[in-house]
Design an enzyme around this catalytic site. Structure first.
Site, PDB file in Angstrom:
ATOM      1  N   LYS A 150       0.868  -1.170   0.000  1.00  0.00           N
ATOM      2  CA  LYS A 150       0.000   0.000   0.000  1.00  0.00           C
ATOM      3  C   LYS A 150       0.908   1.224   0.000  1.00  0.00           C
ATOM      4  O   LYS A 150       1.600   1.492   0.979  1.00  0.00           O
ATOM      5  CB  LYS A 150      -0.906   0.018   1.234  1.00  0.00           C
ATOM      6  CG  LYS A 150      -1.727   1.302   1.365  1.00  0.00           C
ATOM      7  CD  LYS A 150      -2.465   1.335   2.692  1.00  0.00           C
ATOM      8  CE  LYS A 150      -3.075   2.719   2.935  1.00  0.00           C
ATOM      9  NZ  LYS A 150      -3.736   2.817   4.259  1.00  0.00           N
TER      10      LYS A 150
ATOM     11  N   ASN B 279      -9.120   1.155  10.119  1.00  0.00           N
ATOM     12  CA  ASN B 279      -8.373   0.816  11.322  1.00  0.00           C
ATOM     13  C   ASN B 279      -8.928   1.591  12.516  1.00  0.00           C
ATOM     14  O   ASN B 279      -9.520   1.016  13.428  1.00  0.00           O
ATOM     15  CB  ASN B 279      -6.887   1.089  11.130  1.00  0.00           C
ATOM     16  CG  ASN B 279      -6.028   0.630  12.297  1.00  0.00           C
ATOM     17  OD1 ASN B 279      -4.849   0.908  12.362  1.00  0.00           O
ATOM     18  ND2 ASN B 279      -6.591  -0.097  13.256  1.00  0.00           N
TER      19      ASN B 279
END
Length: 259
Positions: free
Chosen positions: A100, A209
């Site tokens: 990522k 998250n």
């Protein structure tokens, strides 16, 4: 949902939930939240991992014998060169060839640097990485990242960790319409209704998250987000009714008038 798989980088995923591993109160809650989420792809900052002994790392050691796809990220990088170097270190350590790309130059907003992100994506794709870049909700840059070879593109809904929800649904809708690769909403979501809205816009998945890890009950929130992803996806595939300016009686107003 197994009848509606997601394909990225040669992998077929049954879950559309990508979850981060940071910020949890402790490893026990972390692992239970991950299990409750049903996620198959886990992301973490490479700078938080001991690359010299990944098997002993405090983050990864709790994931032994679990069949997850690791999506390490380049959080902390401020230039394409830094991000590329971090990605190479991660692959060399045996972590993953998925990466990522996350590059931000402004510590206050942590908004992605689109120019540097595009540069890094071009380099890493040529080196054989499965690249999932985190970027802004700009339809033009998202298309450029796709053209550069990104396996999926991850526009933010709002700045990282803000929980503000989707600030520009119009742009996200345009990005989905133009995309030839999966679009994963990354950053800024706060609750299940935000997730449903994102999925109803047609995005392929969601990466989260903070809204899970910082919830009062992370495990319960992970489950809620999982259900929201499934509900939003089913709603999108079902096709919503057309919006109208005026009422339309479901029982048929004509029948009442004739009486």
């Amino acid at each position: 949902m197994n009848l509606d798989p997601l394909q990225i980088g040669g992998k077929t995923l049954s879950s559309r939930f990508f979850i981060g591993t940071g910020l949890f109160p402790n490893p026990y809650i972390q692992m239970n939240a991950i299990k409750a989420s049903g996620a198959e792809v886990l992301t973490f900052a490479i700078r938080r991992v001991n690359l010299e002994a990944t098997e002993d790392d405090s983050i990864l050691q709790h994931l032994d014998n679990e069949d997850y796809i690791y999506l390490p990220n380049t959080s902390g990088a401020q230039t394409a060169e830094e991000a590329v170097r971090i990605a190479r270190l991660a692959r060399a350590s045996g972590l993953s060839n998925w990466i990522k790309v996350e590059i931000s130059a402004n510590e206050r907003t942590l908004l992605p640097d689109s120019i540097e992100t595009l540069k890094a994506t071009e380099i890493l794709v040529k080196e054989g990485f499965i690249v999932l870049p985190y970027t802004s909700d700009d339809p033009i840059i998202c298309k450029r990242l796709e053209e550069a070879g990104a396996a999926a593109v991850m526009p933010g809904a709002a700045p990282i960790g803000t929980g503000l929800g989707i600030l520009n649904p119009y742009n996200l809708g345009l990005i989905v319409e133009e995309a030839g690769v999966p679009i994963i909403v990354d950053a800024g979501l706060g609750c299940a209704s935000d997730v449903v809205q994102a999925m109803e816009l047609g995005v392929a998945g969601v990466l989260m998250n903070t809204p899970v890890a910082k919830a009062q009950d992370p495990v319960m929130m992970a489950h809620a987000m999982r259900l929201a992803i499934e509900a939003g996806r089913l709603s999108y595939l079902s096709g919503r009714i057309t919006k109208k300016r005026y009422a339309s009686a479901s029982s048929g107003l004509e029948a009442y008038i004739s009486k």
